[in-house]
Design an enzyme around this catalytic site. Structure first.
Site, PDB file in Angstrom:
ATOM      1  N   CYS A  64      31.533  35.929 -37.623  1.00  0.00           N
ATOM      2  CA  CYS A  64      32.059  34.848 -38.029  1.00  0.00           C
ATOM      3  C   CYS A  64      33.089  34.876 -39.302  1.00  0.00           C
ATOM      4  CB  CYS A  64      31.127  33.842 -38.076  1.00  0.00           C
ATOM      5  SG  CYS A  64      29.910  34.195 -39.446  1.00  0.00           S
ATOM      6  N   HIS A  79      26.157  31.459 -41.468  1.00  0.00           N
ATOM      7  CA  HIS A  79      27.213  31.240 -40.437  1.00  0.00           C
ATOM      8  C   HIS A  79      28.579  30.643 -41.267  1.00  0.00           C
ATOM      9  CE1 HIS A  79      28.941  31.347 -36.506  1.00  0.00           C
ATOM     10  NE2 HIS A  79      28.894  29.939 -36.416  1.00  0.00           N
TER      11      HIS A  79
END
Length: 456
Positions: free
Chosen positions: A51, A298
């Site tokens: 990510c 994340h």
């Protein structure tokens, strides 16, 4: 593995004491840039880790699709439009990372015959022979070969680094042409890593080391597989600095580098709501209404088409930013001795007698401090921010398992930005809202789905 590859590996993965990067961590990073079947302008992420590259690319991709195209059907783009948008985005990030155009732009791809879809796995050449002699893989695989997010099972860490080819182009036009010709490479196995290495070599390994605060910290955590803040900043701003505040700061005689100009897309983090850090205005107020959102583990993307959200900095916003630059610990106040410096920085009247008068007015109890709130009310009262009371918003999370029904799709909603806290319209207390409150303290969010989107 060549010396150049070793330098890249040390910078990206560090020097694990247990004999290399674990196969499971490396596998997470071996996907390509793959679009969701359910949301044609959204990239899909298959496992945790990449990510740090995918979310910034998604943010710039949205910028180019939403604001650089005439078509209104931004959620229903064709495969040809996907190709053009992705390659334009990758070129833009490479251009931003380039420290000096005279050194050219570096593109890392497969050596000829070595990409997984044509792979000669029985090849017996040594890594050094492979690196030195092989030509780049053709960017046009056979028509039956579709881009895949998964690597060939037997492509391990060492093997991957032995079959890379580096090429340099000198002009922006050449760069864009080459990036487009490598479209299948970016979308295929290891496309994310190949692009990451391209950005690093375009920027220059030494340039990155000079910008990173702790050169012993790798760009990818070899234990958990997550990208560092330096890696995110490199993709967002072109500079691999480790901090998110504006400008540089001194700490115990050491200069700590921050962000030096307004970014095209922004960054907000849940860590700020927990008071672990303070994001500066250059990331908090980008040129386009698109923000990468960081949780503990994340990165996702929050965006809107409402350009008034990123209008020119108002005088009160500038005053807040300047005041906070004199308050590095984010206490919400400054020593009264710094009031004159703040007023000078804002081009306010700063004659000694007037400053003394303001000290008395802003610190009536003689506590020796000036609070941010009263300071803004005194010099910049009743300023309208120009932001509409409500506007449509969207949230993107590339992980299938973090989406409803495991379908990577944008979550739509409406944001309400109030000037004060109103218990009558309090919606929820979710991580995504707490993250956004670091920019809009009194934001409320109404999502069209039953549950709030996930930051993780």
């Amino acid at each position: 593995m060549s010396d150049l590859n070793k330098d890249v590996v040390d910078l990206v993965w560090g020097r694990p004491s247990s004999g290399g990067v674990s196969a499971s961590i490396f596998r997470r990073w071996t996907q390509g840039f793959v679009f969701s079947e359910n949301e044609h302008s959204a990239l899909e992420q298959f496992e945790g880790g990449p990510c740090a590259v995918i979310a910034p690319v998604q943010a710039f991709l949205l910028k180019n699709i939403l604001f650089n195209r005439e078509s209104s059907s931004w959620r229903h783009i064709s495969e040809e439009e996907q190709k053009a948008a992705l390659c334009s985005t990758l070129s833009e990030i490479l251009e931003s990372a380039c420290s000096s155009p005279s050194t050219g732009y570096c593109l890392v791809s497969w050596a000829k015959g070595q990409s997984p879809h044509t792979s000669a796995h029985t090849n017996t050449e040594t890594p050094s022979q492979t690196q030195a002699t092989q030509e780049p893989e053709s960017s046009q695989p056979p028509q039956e070969q579709q881009p895949t997010a998964l690597s060939a099972e037997d492509l391990g860490f060492e093997r991957f680094h032995s079959v890379l080819h580096k090429r340099t182009v000198q002009s922006v036009s050449e760069l864009r042409e080459e990036v487009l010709s490598l479209h299948h490479t970016w979308r295929g196995c290891c496309g994310v890593l190949l692009f990451l290495y391209s950005v690093i070599l375009t920027k220059g390994i030494e340039n990155i080391r000079n910008e990173i605060q702790d050169t012993m910290e790798p760009l990818i955590d070899p234990v958990h597989g997550h990208g560092s803040q330096s890696l995110v900043n490199l993709f967002v701003t072109g500079h691999a600095v480790s901090n998110v505040w504006d400008g540089d700061r001194e700490c115990s005689g050491m200069k700590l580098h921050g962000i030096h100009k307004q970014a095209s897309v922004g960054f907000l983090t849940l860590m700020e709501s927990l008071r672990y850090c303070k994001v500066g205005a250059f990331l908090k107020s980008p040129k386009f209404p698109i923000w990468i959102l960081g949780s503990e583990t994340h990165l996702s993307v929050f965006f809107s088409k409402e350009m008034s959200l990123v209008g020119p900095e108002s005088p009160s916003e500038q005053a807040r930013r300047v005041f906070q630059s004199f308050d590095p610990e984010d206490n919400g106040f400054i020593p009264e001795s710094l009031l004159e410096d703040v007023m000078k920085a804002l081009d306010l009247v700063s004659e000694p007698d007037y400053v003394s008068l303001m000290k008395s007015k802003l610190d009536p109890e003689s506590l020796g401090i000036i609070l941010l709130g009263p300071f803004l009310l005194e010099f910049f009262p009743d300023q309208d921010s120009g932001i509409p009371d409500s506007f449509p918003v969207y949230h993107y999370n590339g992980l299938k398992q973090s989406n409803h029904n495991e379908r990577v799709e944008y979550v739509e909603g409406t944001a309400l930005v109030l000037g004060f806290e109103d218990p009558m319209v309090r919606t929820d207390d979710t991580p995504v809202k707490r993250c956004l409150q670091t920019k809009w303290p009194y934001i409320e969010l109404l999502w069209t789905t039953d549950r709030s989107p996930s930051l993780n």
